[in-house]
Design a protein around this motif. Structure first.
Motif, PDB file in Angstrom:
ATOM      1  N   VAL A 108       0.883  -1.180   0.000  1.00  0.00           N
ATOM      2  CA  VAL A 108       0.000   0.000   0.000  1.00  0.00           C
ATOM      3  C   VAL A 108       0.911   1.218   0.000  1.00  0.00           C
ATOM      4  O   VAL A 108       1.859   1.289   0.793  1.00  0.00           O
ATOM      5  N   VAL A 109       0.654   2.154  -0.917  1.00  0.00           N
ATOM      6  CA  VAL A 109       1.455   3.384  -0.958  1.00  0.00           C
ATOM      7  C   VAL A 109       0.535   4.594  -0.867  1.00  0.00           C
ATOM      8  O   VAL A 109      -0.645   4.513  -1.221  1.00  0.00           O
ATOM      9  N   SER A 110       1.091   5.707  -0.416  1.00  0.00           N
ATOM     10  CA  SER A 110       0.316   6.936  -0.353  1.00  0.00           C
ATOM     11  C   SER A 110       1.271   8.119  -0.289  1.00  0.00           C
ATOM     12  O   SER A 110       2.145   8.166   0.577  1.00  0.00           O
ATOM     13  N   THR A 111       1.117   9.041  -1.217  1.00  0.00           N
ATOM     14  CA  THR A 111       2.005  10.207  -1.217  1.00  0.00           C
ATOM     15  C   THR A 111       1.172  11.477  -1.070  1.00  0.00           C
ATOM     16  O   THR A 111       0.283  11.762  -1.861  1.00  0.00           O
ATOM     17  N   GLN A 112       1.469  12.202   0.005  1.00  0.00           N
ATOM     18  CA  GLN A 112       0.820  13.477   0.314  1.00  0.00           C
ATOM     19  C   GLN A 112      -0.703  13.374   0.377  1.00  0.00           C
ATOM     20  O   GLN A 112      -1.405  14.145  -0.280  1.00  0.00           O
ATOM     21  N   VAL A 113      -1.177  12.443   1.139  1.00  0.00           N
ATOM     22  CA  VAL A 113      -2.621  12.234   1.266  1.00  0.00           C
ATOM     23  C   VAL A 113      -3.060  12.168   2.723  1.00  0.00           C
ATOM     24  O   VAL A 113      -4.011  12.861   3.123  1.00  0.00           O
ATOM     25  N   TYR A 114      -2.361  11.387   3.552  1.00  0.00           N
ATOM     26  CA  TYR A 114      -2.870  11.153   4.915  1.00  0.00           C
ATOM     27  C   TYR A 114      -2.989  12.451   5.717  1.00  0.00           C
ATOM     28  O   TYR A 114      -3.800  12.534   6.632  1.00  0.00           O
ATOM     29  N   GLU A 115      -2.191  13.466   5.378  1.00  0.00           N
ATOM     30  CA  GLU A 115      -2.307  14.723   6.132  1.00  0.00           C
ATOM     31  C   GLU A 115      -3.656  15.428   5.873  1.00  0.00           C
ATOM     32  O   GLU A 115      -4.043  16.315   6.611  1.00  0.00           O
ATOM     33  N   PRO A 171      -0.713  19.608   9.355  1.00  0.00           N
ATOM     34  CA  PRO A 171       0.394  20.156   8.557  1.00  0.00           C
ATOM     35  C   PRO A 171       1.759  19.566   8.907  1.00  0.00           C
ATOM     36  O   PRO A 171       2.717  19.789   8.176  1.00  0.00           O
ATOM     37  N   ASN A 172       1.843  18.811  10.000  1.00  0.00           N
ATOM     38  CA  ASN A 172       3.148  18.232  10.389  1.00  0.00           C
ATOM     39  C   ASN A 172       3.029  16.746  10.721  1.00  0.00           C
ATOM     40  O   ASN A 172       3.617  16.267  11.683  1.00  0.00           O
ATOM     41  N   LEU A 173       2.279  16.041   9.887  1.00  0.00           N
ATOM     42  CA  LEU A 173       2.043  14.614  10.121  1.00  0.00           C
ATOM     43  C   LEU A 173       3.322  13.792  10.297  1.00  0.00           C
ATOM     44  O   LEU A 173       3.345  12.875  11.135  1.00  0.00           O
ATOM     45  N   PRO A 174       4.423  14.068   9.559  1.00  0.00           N
ATOM     46  CA  PRO A 174       5.604  13.211   9.727  1.00  0.00           C
ATOM     47  C   PRO A 174       6.097  13.105  11.170  1.00  0.00           C
ATOM     48  O   PRO A 174       6.669  12.091  11.548  1.00  0.00           O
ATOM     49  N   THR A 175       5.836  14.136  11.985  1.00  0.00           N
ATOM     50  CA  THR A 175       6.344  14.087  13.365  1.00  0.00           C
ATOM     51  C   THR A 175       5.695  12.957  14.174  1.00  0.00           C
ATOM     52  O   THR A 175       6.285  12.497  15.156  1.00  0.00           O
ATOM     53  N   THR A 176       4.504  12.532  13.799  1.00  0.00           N
ATOM     54  CA  THR A 176       3.827  11.465  14.566  1.00  0.00           C
ATOM     55  C   THR A 176       3.605  10.198  13.737  1.00  0.00           C
ATOM     56  O   THR A 176       3.051   9.223  14.248  1.00  0.00           O
ATOM     57  N   LEU A 177       4.026  10.226  12.482  1.00  0.00           N
ATOM     58  CA  LEU A 177       3.673   9.113  11.586  1.00  0.00           C
ATOM     59  C   LEU A 177       4.292   7.775  12.017  1.00  0.00           C
ATOM     60  O   LEU A 177       3.641   6.732  11.938  1.00  0.00           O
ATOM     61  N   GLY A 178       5.537   7.799  12.483  1.00  0.00           N
ATOM     62  CA  GLY A 178       6.193   6.559  12.906  1.00  0.00           C
ATOM     63  C   GLY A 178       5.419   5.876  14.030  1.00  0.00           C
ATOM     64  O   GLY A 178       5.112   4.677  13.950  1.00  0.00           O
ATOM     65  N   SER A 179       5.063   6.637  15.059  1.00  0.00           N
ATOM     66  CA  SER A 179       4.344   6.028  16.191  1.00  0.00           C
ATOM     67  C   SER A 179       2.947   5.589  15.766  1.00  0.00           C
ATOM     68  O   SER A 179       2.442   4.552  16.199  1.00  0.00           O
ATOM     69  N   ARG A 180       2.315   6.353  14.889  1.00  0.00           N
ATOM     70  CA  ARG A 180       0.974   5.974  14.415  1.00  0.00           C
ATOM     71  C   ARG A 180       1.022   4.685  13.599  1.00  0.00           C
ATOM     72  O   ARG A 180       0.123   3.838  13.684  1.00  0.00           O
ATOM     73  N   LEU A 181       2.083   4.523  12.803  1.00  0.00           N
ATOM     74  CA  LEU A 181       2.221   3.294  12.012  1.00  0.00           C
ATOM     75  C   LEU A 181       2.375   2.088  12.931  1.00  0.00           C
ATOM     76  O   LEU A 181       1.753   1.043  12.723  1.00  0.00           O
ATOM     77  N   ARG A 182       3.186   2.260  13.992  1.00  0.00           N
ATOM     78  CA  ARG A 182       3.373   1.144  14.936  1.00  0.00           C
ATOM     79  C   ARG A 182       2.048   0.811  15.623  1.00  0.00           C
ATOM     80  O   ARG A 182       1.696  -0.357  15.773  1.00  0.00           O
ATOM     81  N   GLU A 183       1.301   1.839  16.004  1.00  0.00           N
ATOM     82  CA  GLU A 183      -0.019   1.622  16.639  1.00  0.00           C
ATOM     83  C   GLU A 183      -0.960   0.857  15.715  1.00  0.00           C
ATOM     84  O   GLU A 183      -1.792   0.073  16.158  1.00  0.00           O
ATOM     85  N   ALA A 184      -0.814   1.097  14.404  1.00  0.00           N
ATOM     86  CA  ALA A 184      -1.728   0.475  13.428  1.00  0.00           C
ATOM     87  C   ALA A 184      -1.310  -0.951  13.068  1.00  0.00           C
ATOM     88  O   ALA A 184      -1.975  -1.598  12.264  1.00  0.00           O
ATOM     89  N   GLY A 185      -0.181  -1.415  13.627  1.00  0.00           N
ATOM     90  CA  GLY A 185       0.200  -2.813  13.381  1.00  0.00           C
ATOM     91  C   GLY A 185       1.334  -3.005  12.393  1.00  0.00           C
ATOM     92  O   GLY A 185       1.471  -4.083  11.806  1.00  0.00           O
TER      93      GLY A 185
END
Ligand SMILES: C[S@@+](CC[C@H](N)C(=O)[O-])C[C@H]1O[C@@H](n2cnc3c(N)ncnc32)[C@H](O)[C@@H]1O
Length: 259
Positions: A108-115, A171-185
């Motif tokens: 699954v890929v996504s570029t400039q969308v989840y924000e 506007p600053n999703l990358p700052t939390t993206l790593g922890s959110r990815l881990r939370e999501a499995g």
């Protein structure tokens, strides 16, 4: 209201995403993803379909590139770009409710969308659901706090960029993206920064296009009127004449594996 991805925005984005700055960013994204022939991949928020079209070549006729987007105008662009490629299919859907069965994709890929997505955690858990175990996720997002833009009027710049922050949910999703990815499995296997640097304000650079989008969006926000928004962008033209233009911003690539 956040940025609307209608026909006009879709055309402007398609132009901006074909500048050498964004072409280079996509090339790095492909290199990190390393898609193989026959793989199935989902592009969440497929937009104008530039990445999807390139991925269709990577997976070949025995693979699959599926794309979803909430904007009918964006989807129409993707469909046109991939016309005649049997390995591609597109659906109108929200990132938080993917129209696919469980464990359906290799990547699954996504570029400039989840924000732009209001419930990012729900969207990431949906991405995990449709990925097979061991499948990979790869995301690229912008940190708008990383912008460095030369200006003689820092206070105006600050108000314009504060108004621009309203164009998306985070506007600053990358700052939390790593922890959110881990939370999501997911396990996070890789993270890197992909900078965009423009030392000249020419029409084929990223910041030329995005500054026009910002000028249009901020009019009427944070006390900024059309005249001030135009003056903000005109400064870049004046700087260019004096050889003083400088813009930079950071995008972050996260790769993960579904556990
Ligand atoms: C900045 S564009 C990026 C397009 C494309 N991924 C690219 O990099 O070329 C953001 C895209 O995400 C889509 N989008 C935003 N929120 C979405 C959501 N909740 N569900 C699905 N698509 C969404 C928009 O319609 C738009 O096409």
């Amino acid at each position: 209201m956040t940025l609307q991805f209608d026909d006009e925005a879709a055309l402007a984005m398609e132009r901006m995403y074909q500048t050498p700055d964004v072409v280079g960013q996509r090339a790095r994204f492909h290199q990190a993803l390393a898609l193989r022939h026959g793989e199935s991949v989902l592009d969440v928020g497929v937009g104008p379909g530039l990445l999807a079209r390139e991925m269709a070549d990577c997976v070949g006729e025995t693979g699959r590139v599926a794309g979803i987007d909430q904007s009918a105008d964006m989807l129409a662009m993707s469909e046109k770009r991939c016309d005649g490629l049997a390995q591609t299919d597109f659906s109108k859907a929200d990132a938080s409710e993917l129209p696919y069965p469980d464990e359906n994709f290799d990547a699954v890929v996504s570029t400039q969308v989840y924000e732009y997505v209001p419930d990012i955690d729900k969207a990431l858990s949906e991405a995990a659901r449709v990925l097979r175990r061991g499948g990979r996720i790869q995301i690229l997002d912008t940190a708008w706090d990383s912008v460095v833009w030369n200006t003689a009027d820092p206070s105006r710049m600050h108000r314009v960029m504060t108004a621009w922050d309203e164009h998306l949910h985070d506007p600053n999703l990358p700052t939390t993206l790593g922890s959110r990815l881990r939370e999501a499995g997911f396990s996070v296997s890789h993270c890197e920064v992909i900078p965009i640097i423009n030392a000249s304000f020419h029409s084929n650079c990223y910041s030329h296009g995005i500054s026009a989008a910002i000028r249009n969006f901020v009019n009427g926000r944070q006390g900024i009127n059309q005249e001030e928004a135009s003056a903000w962008r005109n400064e870049f033209k004046e700087q260019e004449e004096r050889g003083q233009y400088f813009f930079s911003l950071n995008r972050y690539l996260f790769a993960g594996i579904k556990l």
